[in-house]
Scaffold this active site. Structure first.
Site, PDB file in Angstrom:
ATOM      1  N   LYS A 107       1.430   3.196 -51.909  1.00 24.36           N
ATOM      2  CA  LYS A 107       1.712   3.808 -50.604  1.00 24.36           C
ATOM      3  C   LYS A 107       1.268   2.861 -49.519  1.00 24.36           C
ATOM      4  CE  LYS A 107       3.339   7.854 -49.285  1.00 24.36           C
ATOM      5  NZ  LYS A 107       4.170   8.748 -50.116  1.00 24.36           N
ATOM      6  N   GLY A 219       7.320  22.408 -40.967  1.00 26.09           N
ATOM      7  CA  GLY A 219       7.867  21.068 -40.762  1.00 26.09           C
ATOM      8  C   GLY A 219       9.366  21.136 -40.549  1.00 26.09           C
ATOM      9  N   GLY A 221      11.058  17.798 -40.524  1.00 27.44           N
ATOM     10  CA  GLY A 221      11.442  16.397 -40.720  1.00 27.44           C
ATOM     11  C   GLY A 221      12.482  16.325 -41.826  1.00 27.44           C
ATOM     12  N   ASN A 222      12.637  15.147 -42.378  1.00 29.30           N
ATOM     13  CA  ASN A 222      13.668  14.923 -43.394  1.00 29.30           C
ATOM     14  C   ASN A 222      13.597  15.916 -44.559  1.00 29.30           C
ATOM     15  OD1 ASN A 222      13.993  13.372 -46.213  1.00 29.30           O
ATOM     16  ND2 ASN A 222      15.639  12.789 -44.842  1.00 29.30           N
TER      17      ASN A 222
HETATM   18  N1  GLU Z   1       7.929   8.749 -49.537  1.00 27.67           N
HETATM   19  C1  GLU Z   1       8.554   9.485 -50.604  1.00 27.67           C
HETATM   20  C2  GLU Z   1       7.507  10.179 -51.449  1.00 27.67           C
HETATM   21  O1  GLU Z   1       6.418  10.453 -51.017  1.00 27.67           O
HETATM   22  C3  GLU Z   1       9.501   8.618 -51.416  1.00 27.67           C
HETATM   23  C4  GLU Z   1       8.893   7.430 -52.035  1.00 27.67           C
HETATM   24  C5  GLU Z   1       9.896   6.453 -52.631  1.00 27.67           C
HETATM   25  O2  GLU Z   1      11.087   6.714 -52.591  1.00 27.67           O
HETATM   26  O3  GLU Z   1       9.446   5.439 -53.129  1.00 27.67           O
HETATM   27  O4  GLU Z   1       7.756  10.545 -52.556  1.00 27.67           O
END
Ligand code: GLU
Length: 428
Positions: A107, A219, A221-222
């Site tokens: 992350k 929320g 968002g997306n």
């Molecule tokens: N940010 C998204 C998650 O928390 C997707 C991560 C990704 O596609 O690598 O799962």
């Protein structure tokens, strides 16, 4: 305890330790998995539009890559902390393992508020982030993606910087790219849709018809937008949505007689999923306090914002009518609240299972980029649904067989898979 003081990394470790005890996990494996393998902390100097240089702080944490390259999004958030990124990277490892895709967990983050930044300034942050990490990330080692307040445009700037530095075209370096620039059909919808695929499978097991259910969402968002869209398409009714109002710098729960119209709210939402309360009022929405989403008399709650939103201080406000909580966000429930939900018999679909649709589709994006052959949306979503429902069924079986909650069951599967990869490589 004030809920803002919860430390997500401590929570992630607590959850891990609990199941590691249950599994009597090998001591070496446990020591390795309860912390990230690698962390990068760095500065990103940006010449702002006013001519001054501002220095942003960025992070990338690679929790574990035994099953494949580290994988996970990048968040732009004013309150970002290294411990949040650590927790999120750890949850990514379990997420990829529970849906059984050949990727590890990572992350990233930058402490910044995109609301206050021009597009050019955001582009400079993206390029600076990649410049600082160019030797330590890549399709073969660590593959970033969008997350809170980042999107396809940010990914493309990052890809462009990476390709400029390395001299070539490496579309597998990053996922969540726009369509036509190496992106996959369905990637934008994938996380939210995945939440609904898992809700659908859970309701089926419970013998509940989705068309007769109601939901309240935190929320917009997306994740929340696409979860709300598919859920209403399946006949469910969204009673309330709680989101941020940028002018007031506070959140409101929006509710309307007959239910929320997701499409009309999408039209007035800003690009971060914020909704101006005056615009909502014009459309006939009543405005309740931001945390009223949790108190709605609905069948399903979908926390799809950020961490630690359901905690000891508010868990008792959840209506007795609620049967399912589907965690669209990462880490929305603290362990104390989790315990209460378990006692109350509410079925919690844990984050790293419920919201795994995004990374699963990212994996499909990598596969398509590597073979340079792109699938249509139907094919992508079809495969996505299979991955999500298969994972749900396995978790549900373990939960039933071992008489443990869904979160612990998901951990049992994920930890076993990662532990096996770590041991097979001879790391522990
Ligand atoms: N940010 C998204 C998650 O928390 C997707 C991560 C990704 O596609 O690598 O799962």
């Amino acid at each position: 305890m004030d809920h803002s003081s919860y430390n997500p990394f401590k929570i992630a470790q607590y959850q891990f330790d609990k199941v590691a005890d249950l599994l009597e996990l090998d001591e070496g494996v446990r020591k390795l998995l309860r912390q990230p393998m690698r962390e990068y902390h760095f500065t990103i100097p940006v010449r702002m539009d006013d001519g001054n240089v501002r220095v942003f702080n960025g992070f990338r944490v690679q929790h574990n890559d035994a099953r494949g390259p580290a994988k996970g999004g990048i968040r732009f958030h004013p309150m970002e902390t290294i411990d949040t990124v650590r927790a999120l990277s750890m949850w990514m490892t379990w997420k990829c393992a529970v849906v059984d895709i050949p990727l590890g967990g990572g992350k990233g983050g930058v402490i910044c508020d995109p609301h206050q930044l021009s597009m050019r300034e955001q582009e400079q942050i993206c390029r600076g982030w990649v410049r600082q990490l160019a030797k330590n990330i890549g399709p073969w080692s660590d593959v970033p993606a969008p997350d809170v307040m980042t999107n396809g445009q940010h990914m493309l700037w990052m890809l462009d910087e990476f390709e400029t530095i390395h001299g070539g075209r490496f579309p597998g370096f990053i996922t969540g790219k726009p369509l036509g620039s190496g992106g996959s059909q369905g990637r934008t919808e994938a996380t939210g849709f995945g939440v609904v695929y898992v809700i659908g499978a859970a309701l089926e097991e419970l013998g509940i018809n989705i068309e007769k259910t109601t939901a309240s969402i935190q929320g917009f968002g997306n994740v929340a937008q696409y979860a709300a869209r598919l859920y209403t398409q399946h006949g469910g009714k969204v009673v309330a949505i709680s989101c941020w109002d940028q002018t007031d710098m506070t959140s409101y729960t929006y509710r309307k007689k007959g239910g929320v119209n997701v499409i009309e709210l999408q039209e007035i939402a800003d690009k971060f999923g914020g909704i101006d309360k005056k615009l909502a009022a014009d459309l006939g929405y009543e405005q309740l306090p931001g945390d009223a989403w949790l108190q709605q008399e609905v069948d399903i709650l979908i926390p799809a914002a950020i961490e630690s939103q359901i905690h000891r201080g508010n868990v008792d406000l959840i209506s007795p009518k609620v049967k399912v909580i589907a965690e669209g966000a990462n880490g929305p429930t603290t362990p104390e609240a989790d315990e209460v939900l378990l006692q109350r018999g509410i079925l919690t679909l844990p984050d790293f299972l419920a919201n795994a649709g995004g990374v699963t589709c990212s994996y499909f994006e990598q596969v398509q980029c590597n073979s340079n052959y792109f699938w249509d949306k139907h094919e992508v979503l079809d495969k996505l649904e299979k991955y999500m429902t298969t994972a749900f069924t396995m978790v549900s079986e373990v939960s039933r067989r071992q008489k443990i909650g869904m979160r612990d069951a998901a951990y049992v599967i994920a930890i076993n898979r990662v532990a096996q990869a770590v041991q097979a490589r001879g790391w522990a």
